[in-house]
Design a protein around this motif. Sequence first.
Motif, PDB file in Angstrom:
ATOM      1  N   THR A 136       0.831  -1.209  -0.103  1.00  0.00           N
ATOM      2  CA  THR A 136      -0.023   0.015   0.015  1.00  0.00           C
ATOM      3  C   THR A 136       0.817   1.428  -0.098  1.00  0.00           C
ATOM      4  O   THR A 136       0.561   2.206  -0.639  1.00  0.00           O
ATOM      5  N   TYR A 137       2.035   1.233   0.819  1.00  0.00           N
ATOM      6  CA  TYR A 137       2.843   2.525   0.934  1.00  0.00           C
ATOM      7  C   TYR A 137       3.544   2.742  -0.426  1.00  0.00           C
ATOM      8  O   TYR A 137       3.400   3.777  -0.978  1.00  0.00           O
ATOM      9  N   LEU A 140       0.911   4.023  -3.092  1.00  0.00           N
ATOM     10  CA  LEU A 140       0.377   5.343  -2.884  1.00  0.00           C
ATOM     11  C   LEU A 140       1.501   6.253  -2.995  1.00  0.00           C
ATOM     12  O   LEU A 140       1.286   7.628  -2.762  1.00  0.00           O
ATOM     13  N   PRO A 143       4.404   8.131   0.399  1.00  0.00           N
ATOM     14  CA  PRO A 143       4.185   9.434   0.866  1.00  0.00           C
ATOM     15  C   PRO A 143       4.952   9.793   2.197  1.00  0.00           C
ATOM     16  O   PRO A 143       5.359   8.939   2.827  1.00  0.00           O
ATOM     17  N   VAL A 151      -0.122   7.206   7.187  1.00  0.00           N
ATOM     18  CA  VAL A 151      -0.462   6.016   6.201  1.00  0.00           C
ATOM     19  C   VAL A 151      -0.282   4.695   6.914  1.00  0.00           C
ATOM     20  O   VAL A 151      -1.042   3.635   7.089  1.00  0.00           O
ATOM     21  N   SER A 196      -7.789   6.263  -0.064  1.00  0.00           N
ATOM     22  CA  SER A 196      -6.382   6.676  -0.057  1.00  0.00           C
ATOM     23  C   SER A 196      -5.901   6.832  -1.571  1.00  0.00           C
ATOM     24  O   SER A 196      -5.129   7.462  -1.903  1.00  0.00           O
ATOM     25  N   TYR A 197      -6.304   5.655  -2.334  1.00  0.00           N
ATOM     26  CA  TYR A 197      -5.802   5.977  -3.822  1.00  0.00           C
ATOM     27  C   TYR A 197      -6.429   7.010  -4.431  1.00  0.00           C
ATOM     28  O   TYR A 197      -5.657   7.751  -5.291  1.00  0.00           O
ATOM     29  N   THR A 198      -7.644   7.301  -4.075  1.00  0.00           N
ATOM     30  CA  THR A 198      -8.265   8.754  -4.964  1.00  0.00           C
ATOM     31  C   THR A 198      -7.467   9.911  -4.294  1.00  0.00           C
ATOM     32  O   THR A 198      -7.303  10.803  -5.039  1.00  0.00           O
ATOM     33  N   PHE A 200      -4.031  10.174  -2.987  1.00  0.00           N
ATOM     34  CA  PHE A 200      -2.824  10.152  -3.374  1.00  0.00           C
ATOM     35  C   PHE A 200      -2.497   9.940  -4.664  1.00  0.00           C
ATOM     36  O   PHE A 200      -1.398  10.288  -5.176  1.00  0.00           O
ATOM     37  N   LYS A 201      -3.402   9.069  -5.526  1.00  0.00           N
ATOM     38  CA  LYS A 201      -2.886   8.842  -6.764  1.00  0.00           C
ATOM     39  C   LYS A 201      -3.862   9.676  -7.707  1.00  0.00           C
ATOM     40  O   LYS A 201      -3.660  10.737  -8.364  1.00  0.00           O
TER      41      LYS A 201
END
Length: 231
Positions: A136-137, A140, A143, A151, A196-198, A200-201
Motif C-alpha cells: 500500500t505504501y 500510494l 508518501p 498512512v 487513499s488511492y483517490t 494520493f494517486k
Amino acid sequence: MIYCGLILFIAASIVHLAFCALKRNKAADATKVFLMPLLALTSALALAPRLPESRTAFVCTLCALGFGCIGDVLLLSVSEKRFMAGALSFFAGHIFWIVQYVFSPNGTSAYAWGGRMFFFIALICFICYGIVLASTYVLLGKPKGVMGGGVIAYGGILCALNFTAINAVVSGINGKAALFYLAGSILFFISDGVLSYTVFKKDIPYSRFIIMLTYITAQALLAAGCVLPYG
C-alpha cells in the motif's frame, strides 16, 4: 423503536448512496452527516435494555460511531489538514471497536491468548499485514513526513481491527456475530484503500459511491458484531 431507528438508517443510507451515484455532491454531503448518528441511535436502542451487562459494548459502540461521524464531517473537505484530522478520528474509532471486542464480557479476553493456535494465526496474519502495508505504501507513491507516518499508523490499526476479528472467529467467541465483525473489518480495508488511492494517486469512476457503500456497510457490520451478542 429499534426497528424505527434501523429503517431510518437504511433509508438515509440509500438516499445518500443514490446522491453519490448521481454525483450530486452537495446533496451527498448534506445526507452523509446523518448516517453514523442514526446507526448509533439504533445500536443504543438495541443495547440499552441489556444494561449494565452491555455497558462496555454500549459505550464503545457509541464512541466508535461518534468518532466515525466526526471523521465523516472532516472528510467533507479535501484539504490535507482535514484529511489527517479525519483519519485520526477514524483511528480513535477503530480503537473503541477493538476495545469492545477485547474487554467485553463475551469478548476476546474470555479465551486463552497463549495457545499454539493463537501464535500460528498471529504469525500468518503479521506476515500478510506486513506485505499489505508495504504494498500500500508503495502503491500510494511512498508518501513522506507526517502523511507517510499517518498512512502506516492507520494501516496498522486496520490490521489490528482485522486481527481481533479473526481471533474471535477462530476462537468461536460470540458465534455468528464475530463473522459480522470480521466482514466489517475487511470492508474497512476496501473503503479506506479506495479512498487513499483517490487522494494520493487519481480518482476512479464512481469512487465516492464505492467508498461510501463499503464504509456504511463496514460500520453497520461492526456495530452488528457488537450488538448481536446481547440480542
